[in-house]
Scaffold this motif. Structure first.
Motif, PDB file in Angstrom:
ATOM      1  N   ARG A  81       0.833  -1.206   0.000  1.00  0.00           N
ATOM      2  CA  ARG A  81       0.000   0.000   0.000  1.00  0.00           C
ATOM      3  C   ARG A  81       0.864   1.251   0.000  1.00  0.00           C
ATOM      4  O   ARG A  81       0.591   2.210  -0.710  1.00  0.00           O
ATOM      5  CB  ARG A  81      -0.927   0.005   1.210  1.00  0.00           C
ATOM      6  CG  ARG A  81      -2.044  -0.990   1.086  1.00  0.00           C
ATOM      7  CD  ARG A  81      -2.939  -0.980   2.279  1.00  0.00           C
ATOM      8  NE  ARG A  81      -3.546   0.323   2.468  1.00  0.00           N
ATOM      9  CZ  ARG A  81      -4.165   0.695   3.565  1.00  0.00           C
ATOM     10  NH1 ARG A  81      -4.274  -0.144   4.571  1.00  0.00           N
ATOM     11  NH2 ARG A  81      -4.698   1.883   3.668  1.00  0.00           N
ATOM     12  N   ALA A  82       1.948   1.255   0.790  1.00  0.00           N
ATOM     13  CA  ALA A  82       2.834   2.411   0.854  1.00  0.00           C
ATOM     14  C   ALA A  82       3.544   2.624  -0.481  1.00  0.00           C
ATOM     15  O   ALA A  82       3.667   3.759  -0.952  1.00  0.00           O
ATOM     16  CB  ALA A  82       3.855   2.226   1.973  1.00  0.00           C
ATOM     17  N   ALA A  83       3.991   1.543  -1.105  1.00  0.00           N
ATOM     18  CA  ALA A  83       4.662   1.657  -2.398  1.00  0.00           C
ATOM     19  C   ALA A  83       3.710   2.158  -3.468  1.00  0.00           C
ATOM     20  O   ALA A  83       4.074   2.985  -4.313  1.00  0.00           O
ATOM     21  CB  ALA A  83       5.242   0.301  -2.804  1.00  0.00           C
ATOM     22  N   ARG A  84       2.466   1.681  -3.445  1.00  0.00           N
ATOM     23  CA  ARG A  84       1.473   2.127  -4.411  1.00  0.00           C
ATOM     24  C   ARG A  84       1.168   3.615  -4.233  1.00  0.00           C
ATOM     25  O   ARG A  84       1.074   4.363  -5.202  1.00  0.00           O
ATOM     26  CB  ARG A  84       0.203   1.296  -4.256  1.00  0.00           C
ATOM     27  CG  ARG A  84      -0.700   1.370  -5.462  1.00  0.00           C
ATOM     28  CD  ARG A  84      -1.887   0.431  -5.356  1.00  0.00           C
ATOM     29  NE  ARG A  84      -1.456  -0.950  -5.205  1.00  0.00           N
ATOM     30  CZ  ARG A  84      -2.057  -1.844  -4.452  1.00  0.00           C
ATOM     31  NH1 ARG A  84      -3.125  -1.522  -3.757  1.00  0.00           N
ATOM     32  NH2 ARG A  84      -1.609  -3.077  -4.377  1.00  0.00           N
ATOM     33  N   ALA A  85       1.060   4.072  -2.989  1.00  0.00           N
ATOM     34  CA  ALA A  85       0.797   5.482  -2.717  1.00  0.00           C
ATOM     35  C   ALA A  85       1.968   6.351  -3.178  1.00  0.00           C
ATOM     36  O   ALA A  85       1.773   7.419  -3.762  1.00  0.00           O
ATOM     37  CB  ALA A  85       0.527   5.692  -1.237  1.00  0.00           C
ATOM     38  N   ALA A  86       3.197   5.884  -2.940  1.00  0.00           N
ATOM     39  CA  ALA A  86       4.378   6.631  -3.378  1.00  0.00           C
ATOM     40  C   ALA A  86       4.439   6.707  -4.892  1.00  0.00           C
ATOM     41  O   ALA A  86       4.805   7.739  -5.466  1.00  0.00           O
ATOM     42  CB  ALA A  86       5.644   5.977  -2.820  1.00  0.00           C
ATOM     43  N   SER A  87       4.055   5.635  -5.563  1.00  0.00           N
ATOM     44  CA  SER A  87       4.053   5.617  -7.027  1.00  0.00           C
ATOM     45  C   SER A  87       3.049   6.614  -7.591  1.00  0.00           C
ATOM     46  O   SER A  87       3.336   7.334  -8.543  1.00  0.00           O
ATOM     47  CB  SER A  87       3.735   4.211  -7.522  1.00  0.00           C
ATOM     48  OG  SER A  87       3.586   4.193  -8.914  1.00  0.00           O
ATOM     49  N   VAL A  88       1.874   6.678  -6.980  1.00  0.00           N
ATOM     50  CA  VAL A  88       0.843   7.620  -7.426  1.00  0.00           C
ATOM     51  C   VAL A  88       1.305   9.051  -7.191  1.00  0.00           C
ATOM     52  O   VAL A  88       1.131   9.920  -8.044  1.00  0.00           O
ATOM     53  CB  VAL A  88      -0.494   7.335  -6.698  1.00  0.00           C
ATOM     54  CG1 VAL A  88      -1.492   8.450  -6.926  1.00  0.00           C
ATOM     55  CG2 VAL A  88      -1.064   6.007  -7.164  1.00  0.00           C
ATOM     56  N   ASP A  89       1.940   9.310  -6.031  1.00  0.00           N
ATOM     57  CA  ASP A  89       2.458  10.647  -5.736  1.00  0.00           C
ATOM     58  C   ASP A  89       3.531  11.058  -6.739  1.00  0.00           C
ATOM     59  O   ASP A  89       3.554  12.194  -7.211  1.00  0.00           O
ATOM     60  CB  ASP A  89       3.026  10.709  -4.322  1.00  0.00           C
ATOM     61  CG  ASP A  89       1.940  10.635  -3.261  1.00  0.00           C
ATOM     62  OD1 ASP A  89       0.753  10.851  -3.610  1.00  0.00           O
ATOM     63  OD2 ASP A  89       2.279  10.355  -2.097  1.00  0.00           O
ATOM     64  N   ALA A  90       4.432  10.139  -7.074  1.00  0.00           N
ATOM     65  CA  ALA A  90       5.499  10.439  -8.028  1.00  0.00           C
ATOM     66  C   ALA A  90       4.920  10.725  -9.407  1.00  0.00           C
ATOM     67  O   ALA A  90       5.363  11.653 -10.102  1.00  0.00           O
ATOM     68  CB  ALA A  90       6.488   9.277  -8.096  1.00  0.00           C
ATOM     69  N   ALA A  91       3.915   9.977  -9.815  1.00  0.00           N
ATOM     70  CA  ALA A  91       3.282  10.206 -11.117  1.00  0.00           C
ATOM     71  C   ALA A  91       2.589  11.564 -11.144  1.00  0.00           C
ATOM     72  O   ALA A  91       2.632  12.276 -12.160  1.00  0.00           O
ATOM     73  CB  ALA A  91       2.288   9.088 -11.422  1.00  0.00           C
ATOM     74  N   ALA A  92       1.971  11.936 -10.051  1.00  0.00           N
ATOM     75  CA  ALA A  92       1.304  13.241  -9.980  1.00  0.00           C
ATOM     76  C   ALA A  92       2.322  14.380 -10.075  1.00  0.00           C
ATOM     77  O   ALA A  92       2.083  15.385 -10.746  1.00  0.00           O
ATOM     78  CB  ALA A  92       0.495  13.353  -8.697  1.00  0.00           C
ATOM     79  N   ARG A  93       3.469  14.210  -9.403  1.00  0.00           N
ATOM     80  CA  ARG A  93       4.512  15.240  -9.478  1.00  0.00           C
ATOM     81  C   ARG A  93       5.071  15.351 -10.894  1.00  0.00           C
ATOM     82  O   ARG A  93       5.323  16.454 -11.388  1.00  0.00           O
ATOM     83  CB  ARG A  93       5.630  14.925  -8.483  1.00  0.00           C
ATOM     84  CG  ARG A  93       5.272  15.281  -7.056  1.00  0.00           C
ATOM     85  CD  ARG A  93       6.497  15.265  -6.164  1.00  0.00           C
ATOM     86  NE  ARG A  93       7.160  13.960  -6.139  1.00  0.00           N
ATOM     87  CZ  ARG A  93       6.846  12.975  -5.304  1.00  0.00           C
ATOM     88  NH1 ARG A  93       5.867  13.133  -4.443  1.00  0.00           N
ATOM     89  NH2 ARG A  93       7.493  11.823  -5.343  1.00  0.00           N
ATOM     90  N   ARG A  94       5.265  14.209 -11.574  1.00  0.00           N
ATOM     91  CA  ARG A  94       5.755  14.248 -12.956  1.00  0.00           C
ATOM     92  C   ARG A  94       4.739  14.929 -13.859  1.00  0.00           C
ATOM     93  O   ARG A  94       5.103  15.696 -14.749  1.00  0.00           O
ATOM     94  CB  ARG A  94       6.030  12.829 -13.468  1.00  0.00           C
ATOM     95  CG  ARG A  94       7.324  12.251 -12.954  1.00  0.00           C
ATOM     96  CD  ARG A  94       7.714  10.988 -13.720  1.00  0.00           C
ATOM     97  NE  ARG A  94       6.693   9.953 -13.693  1.00  0.00           N
ATOM     98  CZ  ARG A  94       6.566   9.004 -12.777  1.00  0.00           C
ATOM     99  NH1 ARG A  94       7.430   8.954 -11.779  1.00  0.00           N
ATOM    100  NH2 ARG A  94       5.610   8.108 -12.829  1.00  0.00           N
TER     101      ARG A  94
END
Length: 75
Positions: free
Chosen positions: A55-68
């Motif tokens: 869950r933490a990795a998935r949330a970090a991935s979504v955050d990184a995609a939003a920043r990109r």
């Protein structure tokens, strides 16, 4: 005995093992289907270190995609 929080009534309930209806082993977590003494429904509780990490990795991935997406320039 399990201590669960009922999502309907938001109360903490102490539940005996005989209220566990099923246990399902998944690659990332274990799911317990527990009959709630408070509301009578069957709730699913997921547990496991890999579930939390997933869950933490998935949330970090979504955050990184939003920043990109914020910093990308449309062509």
């Amino acid at each position: 005995m399990l201590l669960i929080t009922c999502p309907v009534t938001r109360t903490d309930e102490l539940v005996s093992d005989r209220r566990i209806r099923s246990v399902t082993n998944h690659p990332s977590h274990i799911a317990l289907h527990v009959e709630c003494p408070s509301c009578g429904s069957v709730h699913t509780y997921r547990t496991g270190r890999r579930w939390t990490a997933t869950r933490a990795a998935r949330a970090a991935s979504v955050d990184a995609a939003a920043r990109r997406a914020e910093h990308s320039v449309p062509a």
